[in-house]
Design a protein around this motif. Structure first.
Motif, PDB file in Angstrom:
ATOM      1  N   GLY A 267      -2.539   4.645  -8.814  1.00 18.29           N
ATOM      2  CA  GLY A 267      -1.204   4.154  -8.496  1.00 18.29           C
ATOM      3  C   GLY A 267      -0.497   5.042  -7.496  1.00 18.29           C
ATOM      4  O   GLY A 267       0.174   4.553  -6.577  1.00 18.29           O
ATOM      5  N   ARG A 268      -0.648   6.354  -7.647  1.00 17.92           N
ATOM      6  CA  ARG A 268      -0.006   7.299  -6.727  1.00 17.92           C
ATOM      7  C   ARG A 268      -0.588   7.155  -5.322  1.00 17.92           C
ATOM      8  O   ARG A 268       0.139   7.222  -4.331  1.00 17.92           O
ATOM      9  CB  ARG A 268      -0.196   8.724  -7.242  1.00 17.92           C
ATOM     10  CG  ARG A 268       0.586   9.788  -6.472  1.00 17.92           C
ATOM     11  CD  ARG A 268       0.415  11.157  -7.120  1.00 17.92           C
ATOM     12  NE  ARG A 268       1.093  12.179  -6.368  1.00 17.92           N
ATOM     13  CZ  ARG A 268       2.380  12.491  -6.508  1.00 17.92           C
ATOM     14  NH1 ARG A 268       3.109  11.848  -7.387  1.00 17.92           N
ATOM     15  NH2 ARG A 268       2.927  13.444  -5.774  1.00 17.92           N
ATOM     16  N   ALA A 269      -1.905   6.937  -5.243  1.00 18.04           N
ATOM     17  CA  ALA A 269      -2.541   6.765  -3.939  1.00 18.04           C
ATOM     18  C   ALA A 269      -2.052   5.481  -3.266  1.00 18.04           C
ATOM     19  O   ALA A 269      -1.781   5.457  -2.058  1.00 18.04           O
ATOM     20  CB  ALA A 269      -4.058   6.735  -4.101  1.00 18.04           C
ATOM     21  N   LEU A 270      -1.920   4.403  -4.044  1.00 17.56           N
ATOM     22  CA  LEU A 270      -1.415   3.147  -3.493  1.00 17.56           C
ATOM     23  C   LEU A 270       0.031   3.298  -3.039  1.00 17.56           C
ATOM     24  O   LEU A 270       0.434   2.756  -2.001  1.00 17.56           O
ATOM     25  CB  LEU A 270      -1.534   2.041  -4.541  1.00 17.56           C
ATOM     26  CG  LEU A 270      -2.959   1.609  -4.914  1.00 17.56           C
ATOM     27  CD1 LEU A 270      -2.935   0.618  -6.064  1.00 17.56           C
ATOM     28  CD2 LEU A 270      -3.685   1.029  -3.713  1.00 17.56           C
ATOM     29  N   PHE A 271       0.812   4.040  -3.811  1.00 18.74           N
ATOM     30  CA  PHE A 271       2.208   4.287  -3.453  1.00 18.74           C
ATOM     31  C   PHE A 271       2.287   5.097  -2.158  1.00 18.74           C
ATOM     32  O   PHE A 271       3.122   4.803  -1.279  1.00 18.74           O
ATOM     33  CB  PHE A 271       2.894   5.019  -4.600  1.00 18.74           C
ATOM     34  CG  PHE A 271       4.346   5.331  -4.365  1.00 18.74           C
ATOM     35  CD1 PHE A 271       5.158   4.481  -3.636  1.00 18.74           C
ATOM     36  CD2 PHE A 271       4.911   6.475  -4.885  1.00 18.74           C
ATOM     37  CE1 PHE A 271       6.495   4.764  -3.427  1.00 18.74           C
ATOM     38  CE2 PHE A 271       6.246   6.773  -4.693  1.00 18.74           C
ATOM     39  CZ  PHE A 271       7.035   5.914  -3.953  1.00 18.74           C
ATOM     40  N   ALA A 272       1.421   6.095  -2.022  1.00 22.35           N
ATOM     41  CA  ALA A 272       1.389   6.882  -0.787  1.00 22.35           C
ATOM     42  C   ALA A 272       1.047   5.996   0.402  1.00 22.35           C
ATOM     43  O   ALA A 272       1.622   6.136   1.491  1.00 22.35           O
ATOM     44  CB  ALA A 272       0.369   8.017  -0.920  1.00 22.35           C
ATOM     45  N   GLY A 273       0.102   5.057   0.182  1.00 21.38           N
ATOM     46  CA  GLY A 273      -0.242   4.120   1.250  1.00 21.38           C
ATOM     47  C   GLY A 273       0.936   3.255   1.644  1.00 21.38           C
ATOM     48  O   GLY A 273       1.159   2.980   2.830  1.00 21.38           O
ATOM     49  N   LEU A 274       1.722   2.819   0.643  1.00 19.51           N
ATOM     50  CA  LEU A 274       2.922   2.035   0.923  1.00 19.51           C
ATOM     51  C   LEU A 274       3.905   2.827   1.762  1.00 19.51           C
ATOM     52  O   LEU A 274       4.483   2.304   2.728  1.00 19.51           O
ATOM     53  CB  LEU A 274       3.580   1.615  -0.391  1.00 19.51           C
ATOM     54  CG  LEU A 274       4.953   0.937  -0.279  1.00 19.51           C
ATOM     55  CD1 LEU A 274       4.845  -0.374   0.487  1.00 19.51           C
ATOM     56  CD2 LEU A 274       5.555   0.712  -1.658  1.00 19.51           C
ATOM     57  N   ILE A 275       4.098   4.099   1.432  1.00 22.23           N
ATOM     58  CA  ILE A 275       5.011   4.946   2.201  1.00 22.23           C
ATOM     59  C   ILE A 275       4.548   5.060   3.650  1.00 22.23           C
ATOM     60  O   ILE A 275       5.350   4.988   4.590  1.00 22.23           O
ATOM     61  CB  ILE A 275       5.127   6.340   1.555  1.00 22.23           C
ATOM     62  CG1 ILE A 275       5.889   6.250   0.232  1.00 22.23           C
ATOM     63  CG2 ILE A 275       5.838   7.323   2.494  1.00 22.23           C
ATOM     64  CD1 ILE A 275       5.999   7.556  -0.517  1.00 22.23           C
ATOM     65  N   LEU A 276       3.246   5.212   3.862  1.00 20.73           N
ATOM     66  CA  LEU A 276       2.712   5.334   5.222  1.00 20.73           C
ATOM     67  C   LEU A 276       2.923   4.039   6.008  1.00 20.73           C
ATOM     68  O   LEU A 276       3.256   4.074   7.200  1.00 20.73           O
ATOM     69  CB  LEU A 276       1.224   5.691   5.171  1.00 20.73           C
ATOM     70  CG  LEU A 276       0.907   7.101   4.656  1.00 20.73           C
ATOM     71  CD1 LEU A 276      -0.592   7.277   4.473  1.00 20.73           C
ATOM     72  CD2 LEU A 276       1.438   8.165   5.623  1.00 20.73           C
ATOM     73  N   VAL A 277       2.744   2.898   5.342  1.00 18.41           N
ATOM     74  CA  VAL A 277       2.964   1.612   6.014  1.00 18.41           C
ATOM     75  C   VAL A 277       4.436   1.457   6.392  1.00 18.41           C
ATOM     76  O   VAL A 277       4.769   1.048   7.519  1.00 18.41           O
ATOM     77  CB  VAL A 277       2.512   0.454   5.111  1.00 18.41           C
ATOM     78  CG1 VAL A 277       2.950  -0.893   5.696  1.00 18.41           C
ATOM     79  CG2 VAL A 277       0.995   0.473   4.937  1.00 18.41           C
TER      80      VAL A 277
END
Length: 260
Positions: A237-247
Motif C-alpha cells: 500500500g505504501r508503494a502504491l501511495f508513493a506511486g500516486l504521489i509521483l503521478v
C-alpha cells in the motif's frame, strides 16, 4: 473568503483524504493537500493553497501529537529544540516562497513532491537502540538540523515529516519510531509558522482551514480500523501511495509549466 457550500464540502473531503492516507501510511500524505485544494476544491491562487495546507497540516499534527504524548513516545527536550529553531527557519523559508510567482512555486513544489514519493519507496529498517537524551554535545546539531529542515518545510508549505524524521535520527541517534512521534511537534510548529506568515499577506481562508480540519478528523477515524486490517499489505500500500504521489507531482509540474 470562501462561503460556497460546494467548495467547503470539497475541502472537507480533501482533508479527509489526506488524513486517511496519513493514518494508513504515515508521513508524506500532507503533500497532496495543495494539489487537492487547487484541482479539486478550485482554489485559484497557489499561495492560498499553500497557506491553507500549512494550517491544516499543523492542526492535524497537534491531534496526532496528543495521542503520541499520551503514550509517552515523544522525547520532549529534542522535540522542543528542533521545533523552536525550525520555526525560525520556517518563517525564513515561507517569506522567501511568498516572493516567488505562484506557478513557479508550484513547479518547485512538484519537485518536492517527487522527493517525498521517492523517499517513501526506500526501505526503512527498524533499528532497536537506546533512546537518547538531549545533552550539550548534541544540542548544536539538533538546532542546526531543525533550522535547515524548517526552512525547507516553510518554503514548500508542507509538514516536512519526511525531512524531520531523518533529521532527528541523524542529529540525536533516536530510533525511527521515536523520531516519528517526536517529529509531530515540529510538523505542527512549522505549519503554524508558515500559515501565520501567509495570513499576514491575506493568503489564508479560515473557512477552508476549518472544513479541512473537520474532514481530517473523519479521515483519521476512518483510517484507524483500516490501518489495523492492512497488516502485511502495508508495504504494498505504501508503494502504491508513493506511486500516486509521483503521478500527482508530474501532473502539478505540467499544469505549472502550462500556466507560466
Amino acid at each position: 473568503m470562501t462561503t460556497d457550500l460546494l467548495s467547503l464540502s470539497l475541502a472537507a473531503f480533501s482533508g479527509g483524504v489526506v488524513a486517511l492516507l496519513l493514518t494508513l501510511f504515515g508521513g508524506g500524505g500532507s503533500v497532496l493537500a495543495v494539489p487537492l485544494l487547487l484541482y479539486v476544491v478550485g482554489v485559484r491562487d497557489p499561495h492560498v493553497a499553500v497557506g491553507v495546507s500549512a494550517a491544516g497540516v499543523s492542526l492535524n499534527a497537534l491531534t496526532a501529537l496528543a495521542g503520541q504524548a499520551k503514550a509517552g513516545r515523544v522525547r520532549w527536550p529534542c522535540a522542543i529544540l528542533f521545533a523552536v529553531t525550525g520555526a525560525a527557519g520556517a518563517w525564513f523559508g515561507s517569506s522567501l516562497a511568498k516572493m516567488i510567482d505562484g506557478h513557479q512555486l508550484l513547479l518547485i513544489f512538484a519537485v518536492a513532491m517527487a522527493a517525498v514519493g521517492v523517499s517513501m519507496l526506500r526501505p526503512k529498517p527498524v533499528v532497536v537502540r537506546a533512546e537518547p537524551r538531549l545533552n550539550w554535545a548534541m544540542s548544536p546539531n539538533v538546532g542546526l538540523a531543525g533550522a535547515g529542515v524548517g526552512s525547507a518545510a516553510g518554503f514548500f508549505g508542507i509538514g516536512g515529516g519526511f525531512l524531520i524524521v531523518p533529521g532527528l535520527m541523524a542529529a540525536t541517534g533516536m530510533s525511527l519510531a521515536t523520531a516519528q512521534a517526536t517529529s509531530l511537534l515540529s510538523v505542527a510548529a512549522f505549519g503554524a509558522t508558515t500559515a501565520g506568515n501567509y495570513a499576514l499577506s491575506g493568503w489564508i481562508d479560515p473557512g477552508l482551514v476549518a472544513a479541512m480540519t473537520v474532514g481530517g478528523v473523519a479521515g483519521t477515524a476512518a483510517g484507524l480500523p483500516l490501518a489495523r486490517r492492512l497488516g502485511a499489505n502495508v508495504a504494498l500500500g505504501r508503494a502504491l501511495f508513493a506511486g500516486l504521489i509521483l503521478v500527482v507531482a508530474a501532473y502539478v509540474a505540467v499544469r505549472a509549466v502550462l500556466a507560466l
